[in-house]
Design an enzyme around this catalytic site. Structure first.
Site, PDB file in Angstrom:
ATOM      1  N   ASP A 204       0.969  -1.178  -0.074  1.00 19.05           N
ATOM      2  CA  ASP A 204       0.021  -0.083  -0.088  1.00 19.05           C
ATOM      3  C   ASP A 204       0.897   1.188   0.051  1.00 19.05           C
ATOM      4  O   ASP A 204       1.931   1.435   0.773  1.00 19.05           O
ATOM      5  CB  ASP A 204      -0.829  -0.266   1.159  1.00 19.05           C
ATOM      6  CG  ASP A 204      -1.952   1.017   1.310  1.00 19.05           C
ATOM      7  OD1 ASP A 204      -2.671   0.827   0.143  1.00 19.05           O
ATOM      8  OD2 ASP A 204      -2.192   1.848   2.199  1.00 19.05           O
ATOM      9  N   GLU A 268       1.859  -0.338  -4.652  1.00 24.35           N
ATOM     10  CA  GLU A 268       0.892   0.798  -5.220  1.00 24.35           C
ATOM     11  C   GLU A 268       1.674   1.875  -5.265  1.00 24.35           C
ATOM     12  O   GLU A 268       1.858   2.702  -4.438  1.00 24.35           O
ATOM     13  CB  GLU A 268      -0.175   0.751  -4.170  1.00 24.35           C
ATOM     14  CG  GLU A 268      -1.400   1.646  -4.704  1.00 24.35           C
ATOM     15  CD  GLU A 268      -2.190   2.310  -3.589  1.00 24.35           C
ATOM     16  OE1 GLU A 268      -3.321   2.936  -3.924  1.00 24.35           O
ATOM     17  OE2 GLU A 268      -1.629   2.465  -2.539  1.00 24.35           O
TER      18      GLU A 268
HETATM   19  O1  TEU Z   1      -4.600   4.009  -1.551  1.00 24.35           O
HETATM   20  C1  TEU Z   1      -3.771   5.223  -1.835  1.00 24.35           C
HETATM   21  C2  TEU Z   1      -4.259   6.137  -2.522  1.00 24.35           C
HETATM   22  O2  TEU Z   1      -3.567   6.993  -2.939  1.00 24.35           O
HETATM   23  C3  TEU Z   1      -5.815   6.239  -2.585  1.00 24.35           C
HETATM   24  O3  TEU Z   1      -6.113   6.262  -1.432  1.00 24.35           O
HETATM   25  C4  TEU Z   1      -6.274   7.171  -3.419  1.00 24.35           C
HETATM   26  O4  TEU Z   1      -5.922   8.353  -3.082  1.00 24.35           O
HETATM   27  C5  TEU Z   1      -7.989   7.499  -3.052  1.00 24.35           C
HETATM   28  O5  TEU Z   1      -8.609   6.094  -3.264  1.00 24.35           O
HETATM   29  C6  TEU Z   1      -8.641   8.393  -3.975  1.00 24.35           C
HETATM   30  O6  TEU Z   1      -8.905   7.897  -5.215  1.00 24.35           O
HETATM   31  C7  TEU Z   1      -4.214   3.002  -0.571  1.00 24.35           C
HETATM   32  C8  TEU Z   1      -5.526   1.913  -0.671  1.00 24.35           C
HETATM   33  O7  TEU Z   1      -5.534   1.365  -1.860  1.00 24.35           O
HETATM   34  C9  TEU Z   1      -6.869   2.559  -0.321  1.00 24.35           C
HETATM   35  O8  TEU Z   1      -7.628   1.724  -0.248  1.00 24.35           O
HETATM   36  C10 TEU Z   1      -6.603   3.267   1.165  1.00 24.35           C
HETATM   37  O9  TEU Z   1      -7.770   3.888   1.571  1.00 24.35           O
HETATM   38  C11 TEU Z   1      -5.105   3.986   1.270  1.00 24.35           C
HETATM   39  O10 TEU Z   1      -4.013   3.438   0.630  1.00 24.35           O
HETATM   40  C12 TEU Z   1      -4.908   4.239   2.845  1.00 24.35           C
HETATM   41  O11 TEU Z   1      -4.447   3.302   3.275  1.00 24.35           O
END
Ligand code: TEU
Length: 534
Positions: A204, A268
């Site tokens: 993540d 990610e």
């Molecule tokens: O996502 C990181 C992220 O950058 C996204 O949250 C994005 O900014 C957001 O969906 C707006 O479109 C990761 C995970 O995939 C997400 O589910 C989490 O909420 C986030 O990290 C925090 O851990």
């Protein structure tokens, strides 16, 4: 030797929404185990399961309270072991989802950290004194908007209150990756799961974990910046994608490479342009795969998607593979976002994902062409979507997997209300599509099978053949041509010959092409020449 993930087809499971075996309306690990047959039938190489760890679910598992446990909603440690064992028996690898940027506010490390400035874990998080006016110590905003700092009430010790950093929710305090003990703790977490047979991690916000040591202010966003940066009004120069993050990735890769088979780290890497994605591969000594978010965010147009692919292919170091995906738990599903509800366009998208060079990640339901579910504001459970509902609905892509038509949808017992609402399960479900050789499910399966059969689809070089607004065609190695018509009008591609092995319009499978390939509207073709390479 080539690492297993270079041409792998992986499948993301959002565990609360895959299959519920205990009738509480929430999916669980035994539910995944029970449906591994579906994934084996599809030909999936590995699953990535979104967070499985104990969590108060402020961000549905992305706020971890124990990195070595299993969330009781999902099952037990034994259930996870059983899942890994059964997956292994079926030649399916299991990736978990590691969240190293932040913990839950309820993690014992943070509970200790906030208890006193002298606490053992105080420095495991990022603390700063408020500015003289009582405001935050710098201008950083959270990825979910609003300031990235929250004042923690004065500890019981009576010391002056400080602020802690959170790049996401205030209930997700950021870890301090400058602290060697934090690094050591995550080394142990990696080894713990790798030793248990876990094949790797999706990581993540892998790009974000190390912050500027001096906590310098971010510069303002300009019109040329990435949409999210414009929304936040600043470019996250100092709280994201710092050069020092690569030290951590190399350290993790060194651990992953001591295992056989090597464990996959797929990041990610949420950055705005392709150029910024590439460094996460290092010289093949950092992340095994780095998600190409610019590709996910590109509009569904031949010229725009092909440009991202061409740039990725030209910049990636030798020996590294791209990874392609169209859906995940944070964005609208490809059938809705890219294909705008057109089943034909959805099928074109699947041909694209499964025939480009590199690894492909499908999101549960993509194999059916599953669209978003209309989750109304009163049913939203994602706090981020509730706060930003005018522009974001992440729950629309997190609803239960439709296994069969009728009550319960094969997801849960009939009559049980699922944690998020069902979509139109009569219109799109596994059972009906299994019985229909023309279905999107069979198309997906046949594309995966063709990858196994034709070596050029696994390791043949990518070479662009033709691009216009509607048409995109490329070669894979010597023997394969893929041609996709994104447009509403028929089009042609000259100078190609072979047998149509798979067409999105299955009636054309087996057709021989001598010189000119004719493509109907929103049609995709995988053409294999008469000199198959194996
Ligand atoms: O996502 C990181 C992220 O950058 C996204 O949250 C994005 O900014 C957001 O969906 C707006 O479109 C990761 C995970 O995939 C997400 O589910 C989490 O909420 C986030 O990290 C925090 O851990």
């Amino acid at each position: 030797m080539t690492d297993w993930w270079h041409d792998a087809v992986c499948y993301q499971i959002y565990p609360r929404s895959f299959a519920d075996t205990d009738g509480d309306g929430t999916g669980d690990l035994p539910g995944i185990t029970a449906h591994l047959g579906h994934l084996a039938w599809l030909g999936i190489d590995a699953v990535w399961i979104s967070p499985t760890f104990p969590s108060p679910n402020a961000d549905w598992g992305y706020d971890v309270a124990d990195y070595l446990g299993v969330h009781p909603d999902l099952g037990t440690a034994d259930d996870l072991d059983a899942l890994v064992a059964e997956a292994t028996r079926r030649d399916i690898l299991v990736l978990l989802d590691l969240v190293p940027n932040h913990t839950s506010i309820e993690h014992p490390w943070f509970v200790d950290a906030r208890s006193s400035r002298e606490a053992e874990h105080r420095d495991w998080y990022v603390w700063a004194d408020p500015a003289p006016d009582g405001g935050p110590p710098n201008n950083w905003t959270s990825s979910f908007t609003g300031p990235a700092w929250t004042l923690d009430p004065t500890p019981a010790t009576g010391e002056p209150a400080q602020m802690f950093l959170h790049n996401f929710l205030p209930s997700q305090p950021d870890l301090n990756w400058w602290n060697e003990d934090v690094r050591g703790a995550f080394d142990e977490i990696l080894r713990y799961w790798f030793d248990r047979g876990v094949a790797g991690f999706r990581i993540d916000v892998a790009h974000m974990i190390v912050k500027d040591r001096d906590l310098r202010d971010n510069p303002p966003a300009t019109e040329d910046d990435f949409l999210l940066d414009r929304l936040r009004g600043q470019v996250p120069v100092y709280n994201s994608n710092r050069p020092e993050v690569h030290d951590v990735h190399r350290r993790w890769r060194a651990i992953a490479d001591t295992y056989d088979p090597a464990r996959l780290l797929v990041g990610e890497t949420f950055v705005g342009d392709v150029e910024a994605v590439i460094p996460f591969y290092g010289r093949g000594d950092e992340l095994g795969l780095a998600f190409n978010i610019p590709f996910v965010q590109t509009r569904f147009a031949a010229d725009e998607l092909s440009a991202v692919v061409a740039e990725t292919e030209s910049l990636l170091p030798a020996g590294c593979s791209p990874v392609w995906t169209g859906s995940n738990h944070d964005v609208s599903r490809l059938a809705t976002r890219w294909a705008e509800g057109s089943p034909d366009a959805t099928r074109v998208a699947l041909v694209m994902l499964l025939t480009l060079r590199g690894a492909a990640f499908l999101y549960y339901g993509d194999e059916l062409g599953l669209p978003d579910t209309d989750v109304s504001l009163d049913r939203l459970l994602d706090p981020v979507s509730i706060a930003m509902h005018s522009i974001l609905n992440r729950d629309a892509a997190r609803t239960p997997m439709p296994w069969s038509p009728g009550p319960g949808a094969g997801f849960t017992e009939p009559g049980v209300e699922p944690w998020l609402p069902f979509g139109d399960v009569g219109a799109c479900n596994v059972a009906d599509q299994r019985g229909d050789p023309d279905s999107t499910l069979h198309l997906t399966r046949d594309l995966i099978a063709l990858r196994r059969e034709v070596a050029d689809l696994r390791d043949g070089a990518y070479e662009e053949l033709a691009v216009s607004r509607a048409l995109w065609a490329w070669r894979r190695g010597e023997s394969v041509v893929v041609a996709l018509n994104f447009g509403d009008a028929p089009t042609t591609l000259d100078g190609v010959a072979g047998t149509v092995r798979i067409c999105t319009n299955r009636g054309r499978d087996g057709e021989r092409v001598g010189e000119t390939l004719v493509l109907g509207p929103r049609e995709g073709v995988v053409l294999v020449s008469h000199r198959p390479s194996g």
